[in-house]
Design an enzyme around this catalytic site. Structure first.
Site, mmCIF file in Angstrom:
data_model
loop_
_atom_site.group_PDB
_atom_site.id
_atom_site.type_symbol
_atom_site.label_atom_id
_atom_site.label_comp_id
_atom_site.label_asym_id
_atom_site.label_seq_id
_atom_site.Cartn_x
_atom_site.Cartn_y
_atom_site.Cartn_z
ATOM 1 N N HIS A 1 25.189 60.642 14.175
ATOM 2 C CA HIS A 1 23.848 60.228 14.579
ATOM 3 C C HIS A 1 22.985 61.412 14.978
ATOM 4 O O HIS A 1 21.992 61.254 15.672
ATOM 5 C CB HIS A 1 23.926 59.208 15.721
ATOM 6 C CG HIS A 1 24.816 58.055 15.399
ATOM 7 N ND1 HIS A 1 26.133 58.004 15.808
ATOM 8 C CD2 HIS A 1 24.610 56.936 14.660
ATOM 9 C CE1 HIS A 1 26.688 56.894 15.350
ATOM 10 N NE2 HIS A 1 25.794 56.238 14.644
ATOM 11 N N GLY A 2 23.410 62.622 14.561
ATOM 12 C CA GLY A 2 22.552 63.788 14.700
ATOM 13 C C GLY A 2 22.409 64.354 16.097
ATOM 14 O O GLY A 2 21.302 64.642 16.537
#
Lengths: 282, 429, 197
Positions: free
Chosen positions: C162-163
């Site tokens: 999710h970065g």
């Protein structure tokens, strides 16, 4: 009239199998039944509804296992950490670590593929034995039994006799003797009338008088007068192996007491409620 | 059951009415387990249905939990049981409840079945109810057998070998059937894995058939010790609180017996050989099933022919399916059948005798005795029951259930029941 | 044992009310007692899902770190989770130290060896005297993925799920993760041996 006739027929039908049973009891032609001698009863500390293990005895039993049994028999389900159990041998944490580190454990993650044991390890396997397969002893006291016979097996329900395994093991360990004249003992076997599946077994007598010097008998121990006899060794190692087979026995029996008391009180309460409810229906 | 003895469910709130119009679940539960009329003279042998449903729940719940720790693999199954016994929190308790629970389940079901035999519970109009019960019994035996294989001890392995080999007696296709059951050419990993799957599935099938069993029961209503059908409100009490509290008392007593085994004799009913890991090279000296299958095992071994032995063993259970049509007597309860009552008790002794012989080695006089008892077992169903109905003179029965409990109806209302009336001693609530 | 009382379950005899009260009391007492027992019986079924005795016994491991060179890392498994043991280069440490705590998304050190309120400066992410060693649970604090090494905008770790971007001290800088990656309890037994747990 025919009622009486039918009754007579039924009675005959019932007596017939009983008669054939008594014939079975006298039958000599069938397969021989072992053991020759029934196990001797020992008064174990762990017997009965309030029985507990004696930590001192278990520690001695552990020593007997390590000095007299471990060369051939594994203890593969027993983790060193459990030796600290308060209801078991109750070793100190340091003693457990020290004992574990005396063993070499195979571990693919270790630099040389093996390392000293840790508390979380189980006893490593005993070295392979030529031409034989000595059983693992972790649950041996539950894996061996001698048939109790009718009607004793019914009384056992009420007396809570559960010690066929330990009694058998103790009797076997102390039961080696010279064979009577009419018994052929094959080479490499040892006569023992308590053995469950024959008259002789491949295991040589493992215990000898004064062969093991109990650590507990050290001079500075107040209880240093434990006899160093085959009988005592057998009792101690059997008690230890009962603990390895049933390490939660003390928890089980004490929880059982609480459950029993609860259920009996509940039964009383439900009974009176039931009487009240039904009083109106009569 | 169609009746107007007790008021049916009546929703009391608006929410209750709203729900009842859409899903009358509360109505179903209320009408089945509260307002449902039960004969007032049921004795404690009639509490075992309730005990059995509790046992089914206990077995499913402990089983689901044990499945979280068990490993169905021939190399790890035995080890995972020891792991449960030693390391898992309360694992020893859960396993001992489950293994002893199976025995208690069968103890209860045998009492339940013999109660049905004694009081003629299988007779019209309850044939379907009875047959569903026999189906449950068969499913229980299959479940128990497969569960016993899972620890993968010596008895597990060799029990599985012997019992699956029964099917090899089938002419022509027997060998193929056995290979199919095994998933190989001997009991092994595929066998263990599928038994695990089926052992998990079958209890839910049992629960399904139990639902049908209870449904059928609620259509016809219970039998009772007099064997007379319910005729008026005098004859019945509402299920709740009367039957509920009585069942609860019996259940508590049964749990005491259960706890006695779980906490103090956890290995008494098991076999020591199953604490040895399965070894395909060594057969134990005496292979015996668990105690509850011993009578059928004795019948199997009593017959000197493989096929015929298997047929008789399955036949001993299958005969229960046609029992409602073998018993020709129009009187239900053995309380009023002096001869049948005696043959009933002989039959009980014969079954116990078969169980005893099933545990003995198949040699000498034991085999002879097993043969005689096997013959009697079948004679009971195929000779004694049909003939008794024709020859027996039943005793007079009371006019109604209420009469049997409270004395004949012509007595003035409120008078004490006549002592020594036709009431059987066990009619006391 | 009389007929009258049978017929009318709801009869209003003079004593009916006290009888009913006594019955209700018994019912409630019995029900309450049974409920307590049932609640107690539920506990083993819940507790069996907690880590068992053998899992608890494996709570610590010892790792030999002598073979790790500067700028390199190894990953070991501890309690079923990866622990990154990184020998940080001078440049990495310099970069981490230059970042003011105020710039961090999570100002707390998340170091099990320190107080829970310790600030997330670089010193608090390691041990005094051995600051080059970063021993950290390599588990993204967002939803438990394993971040990639030497990746992301800050040259530390980057979680591809999710970065989330972590810096060279394993502190969250950008992304949905709420906390810095956790430092497990550990101890240097000697120059080359560290015990985790």
């Amino acid at each position: 009239m025919h009622n009486a006739l039918i009754r007579l027929l039924a009675a005959i039908l019932l007596v017939l199998p009983l008669a054939s049973l008594s014939y079975a009891a006298d039958d000599e032609s069938g397969t021989p039944h072992y053991p020759k001698n029934k196990p001797r009863h020992v008064s174990w500390s762990f017997a009965g509804p309030f029985g507990t293990f004696d930590p001192q005895q278990l520690q001695r039993g552990l020593q007997v296992y390590r000095e007299a049994c471990a060369a051939c028999h594994s203890l593969g389900y027993v983790a060193f950490r459990t030796l600290a159990s308060e209801s078991g041998p109750h070793l100190s944490a340091d003693a457990v670590r020290a004992l574990a580190s005396e063993y070499i454990i195979e571990d693919p993650d270790a630099p040389e593929g093996e390392r000293p044991g840790r508390a979380s390890d189980v006893f490593p396997d005993a070295p392979p034995y030529p031409d034989a397969n000595p059983p693992d002893l972790s649950v041996i006291t539950k894996a061996r039994t001698v048939e109790r016979g009718f009607p004793t097996f019914i009384f056992d329900i009420f007396t809570q006799y559960q010690e066929t395994g330990p009694d058998y093991l103790y009797s076997l360990l102390t039961g080696y003797q010279d064979p009577p004249d009419d018994v052929e003992v094959p080479d490499g076997n040892y006569y023992n009338p308590y053995f469950v599946s024959g008259t002789a077994l491949a295991m040589p007598p493992p215990l000898f008088e004064e062969a093991i010097a109990y650590a507990q008998n050290a001079d500075d121990n107040p209880n240093n007068d434990v006899p160093e006899t085959v009988d005592q060794y057998a009792k101690d190692v059997t008690a230890f192996l009962m603990w390895t087979a049933e390490p939660h026995m003390t928890d089980r029996k004490s929880l059982g007491l609480a459950v029993m008391i609860f259920l009996i009180v509940l039964a009383g309460l439900v009974y009176y409620t039931k009487k009240k409810v039904w009083a109106e229906a009569h | 059951m169609q009746h107007d003895y007790f008021p049916r469910y009546e929703p009391k709130t608006a929410v209750g009415r709203w729900f009842d119009d859409r899903l009358p679940l509360t109505r179903l539960m209320y009408d089945s387990f509260v307002a449902y009329p039960v004969p007032r003279n049921l004795n404690y042998f009639y509490t075992f249905g309730g005990i059995l449903s509790i046992m089914l729940v206990v077995q499913i719940v402990t089983g689901v939990v044990l499945a979280m720790h068990y490993v169905p693999h021939e190399d790890f199954a035995f080890d995972s049981i020891e792991h449960i016994m030693r390391n898992v929190n309360y694992g020893w308790l859960l396993r001992y409840i489950h293994s002893n629970g199976a025995s208690m389940f069968f103890l209860a079901v045998y009492i339940h079945i013999f109660r049905g035999l004694y009081f003629g519970s299988y007779k019209a109009p309850r044939e379907i109810l009875w047959i569903l019960g026999v189906v449950i019994f068969l499913l229980m035996m299959a479940t128990a057998f497969m569960g016993y294989v899972l620890p993968w001890g010596q008895m597990s392995f060799w029990g599985a070998t012997v019992i699956t080999n029964l099917f090899s007696a089938i002419p022509l296709v027997g060998e193929s059937v056995v290979t199919w059951l095994w998933g190989g050419f001997a009991v092994g990993q595929p066998t263990l894995n599928r038994f695990y799957s089926l052992h998990y599935l079958l209890p839910f099938m049992i629960a399904g058939v139990v639902a049908l069993h209870v449904w059928a029961l609620h259509v016809t209503g219970q039998t009772n010790p007099t064997g007379i059908e319910v005729k008026s409100k005098q004859d019945v009490v509402p299920f709740t609180p009367h039957a509920t509290i009585k069942d609860a008392f019996a259940m508590t007593l049964f749990l005491i017996l259960f706890a006695w085994f779980v906490f103090y004799l956890p290995n008494y009913l098991g076999h020591a050989d199953n604490y040895q890991k399965a070894d395909p090279l060594v057969t134990p000296a005496h292979i015996v099933p668990e105690w509850y299958l011993l009578p059928f095992y004795a019948i199997l071994r009593a017959v000197p022919s493989k096929l015929f032995g298997v047929v008789l063993m399955f036949g001993s259970i299958a005969v229960l399916f046609i029992l409602p049509w073998l018993d020709t007597s129009r009187v239900r309860s053995a309380n009023y059948r002096p001869l049948y009552r005696q043959f009933f008790w002989i039959f009980v002794v014969v079954c116990i005798g078969l169980g005893y012989l099933g545990a003995k080695p198949a040699e000498g006089g034991y085999v002879v005795a097993a043969r005689i008892l096997t013959i009697y077992y079948f004679a009971h169903f195929f000779l004694i029951l049909p003939l008794l109905g024709l020859f027996e003179n039943p005793r007079p029965r009371p006019a109604s259930i209420a009469d049997s409990v409270l004395g004949p109806a012509d007595q003035p209302s409120g008078a004490p029941a006549a002592a020594g009336g036709v009431a059987a001693p066990e009619t006391r609530g | 044992m009389t007929r009258t009382t049978t017929a009318d379950l709801g009869a209003d005899a003079p004593d009916a009310e006290t009888e009913a009260t006594r019955r209700d009391f018994l019912l409630i007492a019995t029900g309450a007692f049974a409920a307590v027992g049932t609640a107690a019986a539920v506990w083993p079924f819940i507790h069996q899902m907690n880590p068992d005795a053998s899992a608890l016994a494996l709570s610590s491991i010892e790792v030999d770190i002598s073979s790790i060179e500067e700028g390199q890392a190894i990953t070991v498994m501890w309690q079923g989770k990866p622990v990154s043991i990184r020998y940080r280069s001078a440049a990495e440490m310099e970069e981490a130290r230059a970042t003011p705590v105020d710039d961090l998304a999570d100002p707390l050190a998340r170091n099990d060896n320190l107080d829970a309120t310790a600030p997330a400066n670089d010193e608090n992410r390691s041990v005094p005297g051995r600051e080059q060693w970063l021993i950290m649970l390599k588990v993204c604090t967002h939803l438990g993925c394993i971040p990639l090494d030497e990746a992301g905008e800050f040259g530390g770790w980057f979680c591809p799920c999710h970065g989330s971007h972590y810096d060279t001290a394993g502190r969250i800088r950008i992304g949905p993760a709420p906390e810095n990656m956790a430092i497990p309890p550990f101890e240097f037994l000697d120059e080359t041996l560290v015990r985790i747990g």
